[in-house]
Enzyme design. Structure first.
Site, PDB file in Angstrom:
ATOM      1  N   LYS A 183      23.786  27.740  44.740  1.00 15.15           N
ATOM      2  CA  LYS A 183      23.212  26.506  44.208  1.00 15.15           C
ATOM      3  C   LYS A 183      24.332  25.581  43.763  1.00 15.15           C
ATOM      4  CE  LYS A 183      19.369  24.968  41.317  1.00 15.15           C
ATOM      5  NZ  LYS A 183      18.245  25.437  40.488  1.00 15.15           N
ATOM      6  N   ASN A 201      25.062  24.103  31.479  1.00 12.93           N
ATOM      7  CA  ASN A 201      24.716  24.522  30.122  1.00 12.93           C
ATOM      8  C   ASN A 201      25.392  25.805  29.647  1.00 12.93           C
ATOM      9  OD1 ASN A 201      22.928  22.304  29.885  1.00 12.93           O
ATOM     10  ND2 ASN A 201      21.416  23.435  31.077  1.00 12.93           N
ATOM     11  N   THR A 202      26.225  26.408  30.488  1.00 18.88           N
ATOM     12  CA  THR A 202      27.088  27.514  30.072  1.00 18.88           C
ATOM     13  C   THR A 202      28.518  27.016  30.138  1.00 18.88           C
ATOM     14  OG1 THR A 202      25.575  29.240  30.848  1.00 18.88           O
ATOM     15  CG2 THR A 202      27.889  29.853  30.627  1.00 18.88           C
ATOM     16  N   PHE A 248      20.795  29.666  29.965  1.00 19.13           N
ATOM     17  CA  PHE A 248      20.473  30.969  30.568  1.00 19.13           C
ATOM     18  C   PHE A 248      19.864  31.936  29.540  1.00 19.13           C
ATOM     19  CE2 PHE A 248      23.997  30.483  33.995  1.00 19.13           C
ATOM     20  CZ  PHE A 248      23.106  29.884  34.864  1.00 19.13           C
ATOM     21  N   SER A 298      25.130  25.368  36.807  1.00 24.40           N
ATOM     22  CA  SER A 298      24.430  24.933  35.599  1.00 24.40           C
ATOM     23  C   SER A 298      25.426  24.275  34.654  1.00 24.40           C
ATOM     24  CB  SER A 298      23.769  26.121  34.901  1.00 24.40           C
ATOM     25  OG  SER A 298      23.285  25.733  33.624  1.00 24.40           O
ATOM     26  N   ASN A 333      17.625  19.468  29.753  1.00 21.59           N
ATOM     27  CA  ASN A 333      17.658  20.776  29.105  1.00 21.59           C
ATOM     28  C   ASN A 333      19.087  21.269  28.963  1.00 21.59           C
ATOM     29  OD1 ASN A 333      18.256  23.552  30.597  1.00 21.59           O
ATOM     30  ND2 ASN A 333      17.580  22.076  32.166  1.00 21.59           N
ATOM     31  N   ASN A 370      21.304  21.448  41.614  1.00 19.85           N
ATOM     32  CA  ASN A 370      21.027  21.759  40.219  1.00 19.85           C
ATOM     33  C   ASN A 370      20.797  20.457  39.454  1.00 19.85           C
ATOM     34  OD1 ASN A 370      20.929  23.291  37.742  1.00 19.85           O
ATOM     35  ND2 ASN A 370      22.335  24.756  38.667  1.00 19.85           N
TER      36      ASN A 370
END
Length: 375
Positions: A221, A188-189, A121, A186, A117, A250
């Site tokens: 995390k 993804n940012t 967020f 994460s 994915n 994560n």
């Protein structure tokens, strides 16, 4: 019922793209969460036996939690308990409402029981989620188990103002949840993982703890892609900032070596990888953190948990609590009952009385692991 899910329900969902299927499930859970009869009925089918765990002042009816990312906006909070989870983690939540990254942004690697994915967020923002949680409490629909909130940084917020972004969300939500997880890992940012740097994370934690009047447990995390010396730097912040624990791990930006053409194409998609391919590395990280802290710091283990055997491996490596996401997608809602039944049987076979008795029991008998990440 697991075979019904795999034979009938899962194939139907898997005909849709991953995010569309996810949204349908959340919509159904939101509907059920508003009806007490549906909550009770779900308990009859999915709730497993109690295996209580007491950590950082909270009572968890069992060690299996719902990982962040499933219920990003707190739409189905009451259903967590009815599905047999011992706790749930909402979010990630950011200060600002954001739609996330462009679609498509979620993919299945079915043969490997994996998910990729790059959601980014996507959530309605801290103010909106705070209102939703307040309404749930007013309607007496709050679950009996602990509820945590995963906090992330808004994409529009520059790194140098990250602490302000996290602090805003924390202040809006700090009286509405039982614990908080600071997500600086994460993939993804853009540049978010730079906040795992000791100095940057120190600033964020200082801001939060200075406003943590009620002493809500705060965890961090971590990414599975960090080398062990970088993890050790994060551990240096535990005592100064009174961290309650760590969440390991994560999703990963690493990919398995693959020769299958179809899978290779999927693995080229950018984003975080979860599911079975993450299992071994997340266990390595758990074991390292447990060893380095000599078992004094609670760890929530995440990554590739599909069965009681997977759960037992994480627990004996050093995890006191566990979270699942991909396992729920591939195994279905009876996964909790199945895992808890297996864990109870394993405890009895080992002559142990509680999950905490098993935590880290094989950590020190395992061969010494390398201090650098091996890809």
């Amino acid at each position: 019922m697991s075979w019904i899910y795999k034979a009938v329900v899962r194939p139907t969902f898997f005909k849709r793209n991953s995010e569309e299927a996810h949204n349908i499930v959340i919509s159904q859970l939101r509907w059920a969460a508003q009806r007490r009869w549906a909550l009770k009925l779900s308990e009859c089918f999915f709730k497993g036996q109690r295996l209580p765990v007491n950590l950082f002042g909270l009572n968890f009816p069992n060690p299996i939690g719902l990982a962040a990312g499933m219920d990003k906006a707190g739409e189905a909070v009451p259903m967590g308990e009815s599905l047999g989870f011992g706790f749930s983690e909402l979010g990630g939540v950011t200060q600002h409402e954001q739609s996330g990254n462009p679609k498509p942004r979620m993919f299945r690697v079915i043969e490997d029981e994996a998910l990729i994915n790059r959601m980014g967020f996507n959530n309605p923002g801290a103010d909106s989620i705070a209102k939703r949680l307040i309404d749930l409490r007013k309607d007496n629909l709050w679950p009996a188990h602990p509820v945590g909130i995963n906090l992330g940084k808004s994409k529009i917020t520059p790194l140098e103002k990250a602490a302000e972004d996290y602090l805003y969300s924390f202040n809006q939500l700090k009286n509405l949840a039982d614990f908080f997880v600071i997500n600086v890992s994460s993939p993804n940012t853009p540049n978010l993982r730079q906040l795992q740097d000791k100095a940057a994370l120190d600033e964020i934690l200082s801001a939060l703890q200075s406003n943590n009047i009620n002493q809500k447990p705060i965890l961090v995390k971590v990414a599975p892609d960090l080398e062990f010396d970088a993890l050790d730097e994060i551990l240096e912040l535990v005592n100064p900032h009174r961290l309650a624990g760590l969440v390991a791990t994560n999703t990963t930006i690493a990919r398995p070596k693959e020769t299958n053409v179809n899978k290779t194409k999927l693995y080229l998609e950018k984003g975080g990888l979860s599911g079975r391919p993450l299992s071994a590395r997340s266990t390595e990280v758990i074991r390292h953190l447990y060893r380095q802290t000599k078992g004094t710091l609670p760890i929530i283990g995440v990554g590739g948990i599909f069965s009681s055997e997977d759960a037992w491996e994480k627990i004996t490596a050093g995890a006191s609590l566990l979270q699942i996401y991909s396992g729920l997608v591939y195994e279905g809602p009876q996964i909790n009952r199945s895992i808890l039944k297996g864990l109870a049987r394993r405890l009895a076979n080992e002559g142990l009385t509680s999950i905490l008795d098993a935590v880290g029991t094989v950590s020190y008998t395992h061969l010494t692991l390398p201090t650098k990440r091996i890809v």
